[in-house]
Design a protein around this motif. Structure first.
Motif, mmCIF file in Angstrom:
data_model
loop_
_atom_site.group_PDB
_atom_site.id
_atom_site.type_symbol
_atom_site.label_atom_id
_atom_site.label_comp_id
_atom_site.label_asym_id
_atom_site.label_seq_id
_atom_site.Cartn_x
_atom_site.Cartn_y
_atom_site.Cartn_z
ATOM 1 N N LEU A 89 -40.093 15.585 -33.073
ATOM 2 C CA LEU A 89 -40.020 15.708 -31.414
ATOM 3 C C LEU A 89 -40.312 14.613 -30.710
ATOM 4 O O LEU A 89 -39.806 14.337 -29.706
ATOM 5 C CB LEU A 89 -40.757 16.812 -31.426
ATOM 6 C CG LEU A 89 -40.132 18.325 -31.654
ATOM 7 C CD1 LEU A 89 -41.105 19.271 -31.906
ATOM 8 C CD2 LEU A 89 -38.893 18.547 -30.783
ATOM 9 N N SER A 90 -41.493 13.985 -31.105
ATOM 10 C CA SER A 90 -41.849 12.766 -30.319
ATOM 11 C C SER A 90 -40.803 11.527 -30.155
ATOM 12 O O SER A 90 -40.740 11.278 -29.280
ATOM 13 C CB SER A 90 -43.066 12.059 -31.071
ATOM 14 O OG SER A 90 -44.231 12.856 -30.776
ATOM 15 N N ASN A 91 -40.217 11.521 -31.267
ATOM 16 C CA ASN A 91 -39.293 10.304 -31.116
ATOM 17 C C ASN A 91 -38.190 10.754 -30.316
ATOM 18 O O ASN A 91 -37.669 9.970 -29.583
ATOM 19 C CB ASN A 91 -38.718 10.120 -32.671
ATOM 20 C CG ASN A 91 -39.617 8.928 -33.549
ATOM 21 O OD1 ASN A 91 -39.489 7.771 -32.875
ATOM 22 N ND2 ASN A 91 -39.613 9.220 -34.422
ATOM 23 N N LEU A 92 -37.499 11.920 -30.516
ATOM 24 C CA LEU A 92 -36.590 12.572 -29.686
ATOM 25 C C LEU A 92 -36.651 12.632 -28.238
ATOM 26 O O LEU A 92 -35.907 12.142 -27.583
ATOM 27 C CB LEU A 92 -35.830 13.817 -30.366
ATOM 28 C CG LEU A 92 -35.385 13.632 -31.775
ATOM 29 C CD1 LEU A 92 -34.838 15.206 -32.085
ATOM 30 C CD2 LEU A 92 -34.343 12.538 -31.997
ATOM 31 N N ILE A 93 -38.064 13.048 -27.988
ATOM 32 C CA ILE A 93 -38.240 13.201 -26.496
ATOM 33 C C ILE A 93 -38.411 11.782 -25.921
ATOM 34 O O ILE A 93 -38.083 11.571 -24.702
ATOM 35 C CB ILE A 93 -39.275 14.251 -26.240
ATOM 36 C CG1 ILE A 93 -39.114 15.570 -26.764
ATOM 37 C CG2 ILE A 93 -39.815 14.001 -24.741
ATOM 38 C CD1 ILE A 93 -40.425 16.499 -26.818
ATOM 39 N N SER A 94 -39.304 10.905 -26.485
ATOM 40 C CA SER A 94 -39.446 9.500 -25.871
ATOM 41 C C SER A 94 -38.273 8.947 -25.945
ATOM 42 O O SER A 94 -37.865 8.029 -24.639
ATOM 43 C CB SER A 94 -40.700 8.805 -26.924
ATOM 44 O OG SER A 94 -40.066 8.517 -28.129
ATOM 45 N N ASN A 95 -37.387 8.692 -26.952
ATOM 46 C CA ASN A 95 -36.006 8.183 -26.894
ATOM 47 C C ASN A 95 -35.232 8.583 -25.455
ATOM 48 O O ASN A 95 -34.694 8.031 -24.597
ATOM 49 C CB ASN A 95 -35.241 8.419 -27.730
ATOM 50 C CG ASN A 95 -35.424 7.468 -28.919
ATOM 51 O OD1 ASN A 95 -36.139 6.448 -28.917
ATOM 52 N ND2 ASN A 95 -34.864 7.909 -30.151
ATOM 53 N N ALA A 96 -35.173 10.340 -25.075
ATOM 54 C CA ALA A 96 -34.454 10.726 -24.175
ATOM 55 C C ALA A 96 -34.937 10.027 -22.861
ATOM 56 O O ALA A 96 -34.320 9.965 -21.948
ATOM 57 C CB ALA A 96 -34.744 12.277 -24.201
ATOM 58 N N ILE A 97 -36.240 10.067 -22.620
ATOM 59 C CA ILE A 97 -37.030 9.633 -21.554
ATOM 60 C C ILE A 97 -36.495 8.262 -21.262
ATOM 61 O O ILE A 97 -36.065 7.787 -20.244
ATOM 62 C CB ILE A 97 -38.603 9.795 -21.316
ATOM 63 C CG1 ILE A 97 -38.897 11.309 -21.465
ATOM 64 C CG2 ILE A 97 -39.087 9.195 -20.145
ATOM 65 C CD1 ILE A 97 -40.301 11.540 -21.833
ATOM 66 N N LYS A 98 -36.543 7.375 -22.287
ATOM 67 C CA LYS A 98 -36.460 6.062 -22.397
ATOM 68 C C LYS A 98 -34.907 5.632 -21.753
ATOM 69 O O LYS A 98 -34.597 4.819 -20.976
ATOM 70 C CB LYS A 98 -36.438 5.580 -23.557
ATOM 71 C CG LYS A 98 -37.038 3.944 -23.753
ATOM 72 C CD LYS A 98 -37.327 3.604 -25.332
ATOM 73 C CE LYS A 98 -38.573 4.161 -25.989
ATOM 74 N NZ LYS A 98 -38.535 3.866 -27.256
ATOM 75 N N TYR A 99 -33.982 6.494 -22.135
ATOM 76 C CA TYR A 99 -32.520 6.250 -21.752
ATOM 77 C C TYR A 99 -32.111 7.027 -20.874
ATOM 78 O O TYR A 99 -31.025 7.258 -20.604
ATOM 79 C CB TYR A 99 -32.001 6.387 -22.950
ATOM 80 C CG TYR A 99 -31.982 5.266 -24.124
ATOM 81 C CD1 TYR A 99 -31.411 4.064 -24.212
ATOM 82 C CD2 TYR A 99 -32.793 5.583 -25.288
ATOM 83 C CE1 TYR A 99 -31.706 2.942 -25.067
ATOM 84 C CE2 TYR A 99 -33.141 4.452 -26.368
ATOM 85 C CZ TYR A 99 -32.571 3.331 -26.034
ATOM 86 O OH TYR A 99 -33.034 2.147 -26.971
ATOM 87 N N THR A 100 -32.997 7.812 -19.925
ATOM 88 C CA THR A 100 -32.468 8.551 -18.951
ATOM 89 C C THR A 100 -33.027 7.944 -17.493
ATOM 90 O O THR A 100 -34.168 7.386 -17.514
ATOM 91 C CB THR A 100 -33.071 10.025 -19.023
ATOM 92 O OG1 THR A 100 -32.541 10.437 -20.044
ATOM 93 C CG2 THR A 100 -32.503 10.749 -17.688
ATOM 94 N N ASN A 101 -32.009 7.603 -16.444
ATOM 95 C CA ASN A 101 -32.328 7.250 -15.268
ATOM 96 C C ASN A 101 -33.048 7.939 -14.539
ATOM 97 O O ASN A 101 -33.686 9.176 -14.788
ATOM 98 C CB ASN A 101 -30.937 6.916 -14.434
ATOM 99 C CG ASN A 101 -30.251 5.667 -14.868
ATOM 100 O OD1 ASN A 101 -30.742 4.625 -15.104
ATOM 101 N ND2 ASN A 101 -29.108 5.809 -15.343
ATOM 102 N N LYS A 102 -33.870 7.357 -13.452
ATOM 103 C CA LYS A 102 -34.834 8.056 -12.462
ATOM 104 C C LYS A 102 -34.032 9.039 -11.930
ATOM 105 O O LYS A 102 -32.629 9.129 -11.702
ATOM 106 C CB LYS A 102 -35.103 7.071 -11.234
ATOM 107 C CG LYS A 102 -36.382 7.184 -10.737
ATOM 108 C CD LYS A 102 -36.764 6.174 -9.772
ATOM 109 C CE LYS A 102 -38.083 6.500 -9.131
ATOM 110 N NZ LYS A 102 -38.565 5.403 -8.262
ATOM 111 N N ASN A 103 -34.630 10.443 -11.690
ATOM 112 C CA ASN A 103 -34.170 11.484 -11.038
ATOM 113 C C ASN A 103 -33.366 12.455 -12.202
ATOM 114 O O ASN A 103 -32.627 13.387 -11.941
ATOM 115 C CB ASN A 103 -33.331 11.322 -9.754
ATOM 116 C CG ASN A 103 -34.189 10.869 -8.720
ATOM 117 O OD1 ASN A 103 -35.433 11.199 -8.719
ATOM 118 N ND2 ASN A 103 -33.567 10.165 -8.114
#
Lengths: 129, 414
Positions: B277-291
């Motif tokens: 979960l840590s991997n998937l969530i941190s990746n998702a945040i990393k590759y998502t733009n502001k807002n």
């Protein structure tokens, strides 16, 4: 007092360099990438720039090209700062920026701060002569 | 004296016999040569056989293709000499192999956009008196382009790992040098900042080293999990809470949704799933733009139900339909299982990259990442796959460029 602009995304390098600079001789500004560096240049006129090559958003090479375009004829002493592994990138940047003031380079991973500051001192001395 | 007709007859029969014998032998040999030629002709490696005067005795289509000769055109040694040029001195190599009676093999040689290893053999025959003699030479062009590609990937991967380890290590060294320098007086605040940076950097190195070890175990088939009864809601909820600060800093909203039928307790390895979960969530945040938005959906898939409808009921908006293969497998599944989906509204993944995203040497181009400190090793997804496989679950991704990605995995209930 000499003004130095450090353009680098490596937090530790920028921070340790700023804290190592003799406070009575230097005042430093930090920009996280080339774009921020260009903004800083609009606000102030540094005596020397320490420029990293690999940065997000705008890298060192792009910074040099944008600087040339935005400031035709303007010259500022610049030292390229890079990792040991990117000698090809260094020579590319040196030849791209030689006419706007690139004076040489420092190797972040092997040179200690004393050596880096000495290189900065001598670059500044040369450019004032 | 009337034996002469008999002698004539016998000698005539003898000659007929000899003639038939020779014809049969030659046919047999020709057949063998034909078979041999056919075999060489169909080989994917280029093959070229020359005699002692460098006249071509045999050349297959693959060899002609390598030097860009039309299939039907008669080839001469000069076609090869001029194409190979300084990359490979074919005449000298043949001469060496023939005179020393030893084979030769080259290093990687680039010809056009392909890589070859070239072998040169002396061709041996048997003389009239039964001695071994060299009758010419053979050159084999072995295409190693795919091996070279794998080797390049491996090298890139190694240099990425070295960079990821050296950079924090170098940072720590720089800080200790500064703290040791008696000429520099630091304020308390700066001192605390540096201790924090040392902690951050050593932690990231330690994480990378344990990731490398985990991947190593997965590859060796020695990766094990320890299942125990645990509450999956709590594990998911805790991870989402943990990443709230990081999401906030990135200007990304992070939330979780659970369906009511999620079992209170089930058997899984909470630490390993937490890692996934840590991997998937941190990746998702990393590759998502502001807002942008990252949402974690947890629900129970009931046997025979439509998994997409189940996800939509929880508020999931699909960026891309589940691949047909996945849906078919899931629909025919006779058992119910848990589904966890981490959906983002980020930059998405190119179709070409999706296939290799769970493999060791694959990492998305760092330039694509949105946030500043988002260099990744790509090992996280390899480990996630290992963990989910070990739970006998499935892991996958749905993605559309510029619209977002959804990573999902399933966990059996028992």
């Amino acid at each position: 007092m000499k003004k130095v602009l450090i353009i680098d995304d490596n937090e530790i390098f920028a921070k340790t360099l700023i804290d190592s600079l003799p406070k009575e001789e230097y005042v430093a500004t930090h920009a996280w990438n080339g774009a921020e560096g260009l903004d800083e240049l609009k606000k102030d006129k540094p005596d020397i720039i320490i420029l990293d090559l690999m940065m997000p958003k705008m890298g060192g090479l792009q910074f040099l090209e944008a600087f040339k375009k935005e400031n035709p004829g303007r010259k500022i002493p610049i030292l390229i700062s890079s990792e040991l592994s990117s000698t090809k990138d260094i020579s590319e940047a040196v030849s791209a920026g030689i006419d706007i003031g690139v004076r040489g380079y420092i190797i972040k991973s092997t040179q200690n701060m004393d050596m880096i500051i000495r290189t900065m001192d001598s670059t500044l001395k040369e450019s004032t002569v | 004296m009337n034996i002469s007709p008999l002698v004539y007859l016998i000698s005539f029969l003898f000659f007929v016999f000899l003639a038939v014998f020779f014809i049969l032998q030659t046919r047999k040999r020709e057949k063998k040569v034909d078979q041999f030629n056919e075999m060489l002709g169909s080989m994917s490696d280029g093959v070229l056989v020359v005699d002692l005067k460098n006249r071509i005795r045999f050349v297959n289509i693959a060899a002609k293709r390598i030097v860009h000769l039309p299939e039907k055109k008669e080839a001469t040694i000069f076609d090869f000499v001029s194409y190979l040029g300084n990359n490979f001195n074919i005449i000298d190599r043949l001469h060496e192999a023939i005179s020393s009676k030893k084979e030769y093999s080259s290093e990687h040689i680039q010809l056009g956009d392909k890589f070859f290893q070239i072998f040169v053999f002396p061709v041996q025959g048997v003389s009239f008196l039964g001695h071994d003699i060299v009758t010419g030479g053979m050159v084999v062009f072995h295409n190693i382009t795919s091996e070279v590609a794998v080797e390049t990937l491996r090298k890139d991967f190694t240099s990425m790992l070295i960079h990821e380890l050296r950079s924090p290590l170098d940072g720590i060294k720089k800080i200790t040098e500064l703290l040791n320098n008696k000429n520099i007086k630091l304020e308390q605040k700066n001192y605390e900042d540096y201790v924090e940076l040392i902690h951050k950097n050593s932690s990231s190195m330690l994480e990378l080293v344990s990731d490398i070890l985990d991947v190593d175990k997965i590859e060796a088939g020695k990766f094990t999990i320890t299942k125990q009864e645990a509450d999956i809601r709590k594990v998911v909820f805790d991870r989402v809470e943990f990443y709230q600060t990081i999401a906030k800093d990135a200007g990304v909203s992070l939330s979780a949704a659970f369906s009511e039928n999620v079992p209170k307790n089930m058997m899984f390895d909470p630490d390993a799933i937490e890692h996934v979960l840590s991997n998937l969530i941190s990746n998702a945040i990393k590759y998502t733009n502001k807002n942008g938005e990252v949402k974690v959906f947890t629900f129970l898939h009931e046997a025979g139900a439509n998994i997409e409808e189940e996800a939509e009921r929880l508020g999931y908006k699909s960026v891309n339909t589940f691949p047909e293969k996945v849906v078919q497998v899931l629909l025919h599944e006779k058992e119910s299982f848990l589904v966890i989906m981490v959906a983002d509204t980020g930059i998405g993944i190119k179709q070409d990259d999706i296939r290799s995203i769970f493999s060791k040497f694959k990492q998305l181009n760092n330039k694509d990442a949105v946030s500043k400190k988002s260099r990744g090793t790509g090992l996280g997804l390899v480990i996630a796959k290992g963990v989910v496989n070990e739970h006998k679950g499935e892991i996958g991704v749905l993605s559309k460029e510029r619209e977002g990605s959804t990573f999902f995995f399933t966990l059996p209930l028992v």
